[in-house]
Design an enzyme around this catalytic site. Structure first.
Site, PDB file in Angstrom:
ATOM      1  N   GLU A   1       0.809  -1.224   0.000  1.00  0.00           N
ATOM      2  CA  GLU A   1       0.000   0.000   0.000  1.00  0.00           C
ATOM      3  C   GLU A   1       0.842   1.274   0.000  1.00  0.00           C
ATOM      4  O   GLU A   1       1.820   1.385   0.750  1.00  0.00           O
ATOM      5  CB  GLU A   1      -0.919  -0.006   1.218  1.00  0.00           C
ATOM      6  CG  GLU A   1      -1.909   1.153   1.240  1.00  0.00           C
ATOM      7  CD  GLU A   1      -3.026   0.904   2.227  1.00  0.00           C
ATOM      8  OE1 GLU A   1      -4.103   0.446   1.782  1.00  0.00           O
ATOM      9  OE2 GLU A   1      -2.827   1.137   3.424  1.00  0.00           O
TER      10      GLU A   1
ATOM     11  N   GLU B   1      -6.381  -7.224   6.459  1.00  0.00           N
ATOM     12  CA  GLU B   1      -5.967  -5.833   6.292  1.00  0.00           C
ATOM     13  C   GLU B   1      -5.530  -5.225   7.614  1.00  0.00           C
ATOM     14  O   GLU B   1      -6.208  -5.389   8.624  1.00  0.00           O
ATOM     15  CB  GLU B   1      -7.125  -4.996   5.745  1.00  0.00           C
ATOM     16  CG  GLU B   1      -7.805  -5.550   4.515  1.00  0.00           C
ATOM     17  CD  GLU B   1      -9.093  -4.789   4.232  1.00  0.00           C
ATOM     18  OE1 GLU B   1      -9.128  -3.567   4.443  1.00  0.00           O
ATOM     19  OE2 GLU B   1     -10.068  -5.423   3.825  1.00  0.00           O
ATOM     20  N   SER B   2      -4.417  -4.520   7.596  1.00  0.00           N
ATOM     21  CA  SER B   2      -3.926  -3.675   8.698  1.00  0.00           C
ATOM     22  C   SER B   2      -3.205  -4.461   9.794  1.00  0.00           C
ATOM     23  O   SER B   2      -3.583  -5.582  10.141  1.00  0.00           O
ATOM     24  CB  SER B   2      -5.065  -2.878   9.353  1.00  0.00           C
ATOM     25  OG  SER B   2      -5.745  -2.089   8.419  1.00  0.00           O
TER      26      SER B   2
ATOM     27  N   ASN C   1     -10.811  -6.319   8.276  1.00  0.00           N
ATOM     28  CA  ASN C   1      -9.973  -5.235   8.767  1.00  0.00           C
ATOM     29  C   ASN C   1      -9.635  -5.502  10.231  1.00  0.00           C
ATOM     30  O   ASN C   1     -10.527  -5.653  11.061  1.00  0.00           O
ATOM     31  CB  ASN C   1     -10.692  -3.890   8.625  1.00  0.00           C
ATOM     32  CG  ASN C   1      -9.744  -2.710   8.795  1.00  0.00           C
ATOM     33  OD1 ASN C   1      -8.585  -2.875   9.161  1.00  0.00           O
ATOM     34  ND2 ASN C   1     -10.241  -1.514   8.530  1.00  0.00           N
TER      35      ASN C   1
ATOM     36  N   GLU D   1     -14.913  -4.867   2.770  1.00  0.00           N
ATOM     37  CA  GLU D   1     -14.254  -4.905   4.074  1.00  0.00           C
ATOM     38  C   GLU D   1     -15.254  -5.035   5.211  1.00  0.00           C
ATOM     39  O   GLU D   1     -16.219  -4.286   5.307  1.00  0.00           O
ATOM     40  CB  GLU D   1     -13.434  -3.631   4.256  1.00  0.00           C
ATOM     41  CG  GLU D   1     -12.765  -3.493   5.608  1.00  0.00           C
ATOM     42  CD  GLU D   1     -12.009  -2.199   5.730  1.00  0.00           C
ATOM     43  OE1 GLU D   1     -11.039  -2.009   4.960  1.00  0.00           O
ATOM     44  OE2 GLU D   1     -12.392  -1.362   6.568  1.00  0.00           O
TER      45      GLU D   1
ATOM     46  N   LYS E   1      -8.379   2.851  -2.673  1.00  0.00           N
ATOM     47  CA  LYS E   1      -8.629   2.783  -1.226  1.00  0.00           C
ATOM     48  C   LYS E   1      -9.179   4.122  -0.753  1.00  0.00           C
ATOM     49  O   LYS E   1      -8.472   5.117  -0.694  1.00  0.00           O
ATOM     50  CB  LYS E   1      -7.322   2.445  -0.510  1.00  0.00           C
ATOM     51  CG  LYS E   1      -7.455   2.256   0.996  1.00  0.00           C
ATOM     52  CD  LYS E   1      -7.730   0.817   1.339  1.00  0.00           C
ATOM     53  CE  LYS E   1      -7.694   0.593   2.848  1.00  0.00           C
ATOM     54  NZ  LYS E   1      -6.325   0.589   3.400  1.00  0.00           N
TER      55      LYS E   1
ATOM     56  N   LYS F   1       0.668   4.717   1.208  1.00  0.00           N
ATOM     57  CA  LYS F   1      -0.103   5.408   2.263  1.00  0.00           C
ATOM     58  C   LYS F   1       0.811   6.428   2.921  1.00  0.00           C
ATOM     59  O   LYS F   1       1.705   6.081   3.684  1.00  0.00           O
ATOM     60  CB  LYS F   1      -0.586   4.364   3.279  1.00  0.00           C
ATOM     61  CG  LYS F   1      -1.275   4.908   4.507  1.00  0.00           C
ATOM     62  CD  LYS F   1      -1.610   3.735   5.433  1.00  0.00           C
ATOM     63  CE  LYS F   1      -2.266   4.201   6.710  1.00  0.00           C
ATOM     64  NZ  LYS F   1      -2.545   3.050   7.613  1.00  0.00           N
TER      65      LYS F   1
END
Length: 245
Positions: A40, A202-203, A172, A152, A103, A42
């Site tokens: 990603e 995710e994350s 997530n 998500e 995103k 970001k």
């Protein structure tokens, strides 16, 4: 001699066919990848502030591609994440051919058109942001524009959204209300998703061991941004991460 207006309209039909054609598939990229890493781009987050304010979309995404990312995610929210739609255009113009996830916090069809126009392959829809009816409407519209949908979810009640037929199901690990992150959330919810779902965690993923464990739990995609972006060279950080896998 052909009528000029008819010629113009014929050209517009050709352009629309290209516009609505299916883009590089995020789903297929993850199914075919040995790592499944969605790297990603970001630059900022609401909880951490600037991560890499000088990060360039014409350099880092291409470096991710050159260092074997399965796909890319690019933050396009400006106010909270320091992103913009043009970052995806810049990445494409730099030579990125991998699937790119748009995103953002998508709540309106206009954002889907924006995603398609700037060169995204897929869009993120967040269950916590949408009613199930609105989510279904946006999912169907995305598909008509040739975009895949990563849906998500964060909590068990949101898992009912999975029956809408998204291309990929994301879990997530970050609570979007408190921004508290717990990777155990993916392990807890994985077995409750449809068996044939292409699952994306995710994350909060910062360790290759975590990726290996998540893959054993059935995940095929692993969205990692901050762990790479906080380093001097995100592409090299990705390379080193993959070497440990």
């Amino acid at each position: 001699m052909q009528d000029i207006l008819q010629q113009i309209i014929a050209t517009k039909h050709e352009e629309l066919e290209v516009f609505c054609a299916k883009k590089p598939s995020l789903r297929e990229a993850l199914l075919q990848s040995e790592t499944g890493i969605i790297a990603e781009f970001k630059r900022r987050s609401p909880s951490k502030g600037w991560i890499k304010e000088e990060g360039r979309a014409d350099i880092i995404p291409l470096s991710y591609q050159q260092n074997d990312a399965a796909a890319l995610s690019i933050l396009t929210d400006e106010h909270y994440f320091g992103g913009c739609d043009d970052f995806i255009r810049q990445a494409r113009q730099s030579g990125v051919t991998l699937p790119i996830l748009y995103k953002n916090f998508v709540i309106d069809e206009a954002q889907l058109y924006a995603a398609a126009l700037c060169g995204a392959s897929a869009v993120l829809l967040i269950a916590a942001c949408l009613s199930k009816v609105d989510c279904k409407r946006l999912l169907d519209k995305a598909h008509t524009l040739g975009l895949e949908v990563l849906l998500e979810m964060h909590s068990e009640p949101e898992l009912e959204y999975a029956d809408l037929g998204p291309d990929l199901c994301g879990i997530n690990n970050r609570n979007l209300g408190s921004f508290v992150t717990d990777v155990e959330n993916s392990f807890r919810l994985a077995e409750l998703l449809p068996e044939d779902a292409v699952k994306v965690s995710e994350s909060g993923i910062s360790n290759p061991d975590t990726v290996r464990a998540l893959r054993q739990a059935g995940f095929r995609g692993f969205l990692i941004g901050e762990n790479f972006m906080k380093t001097p060279d995100p592409g090299q950080a990705l390379n080193e991460f993959i070497s440990q896998l």
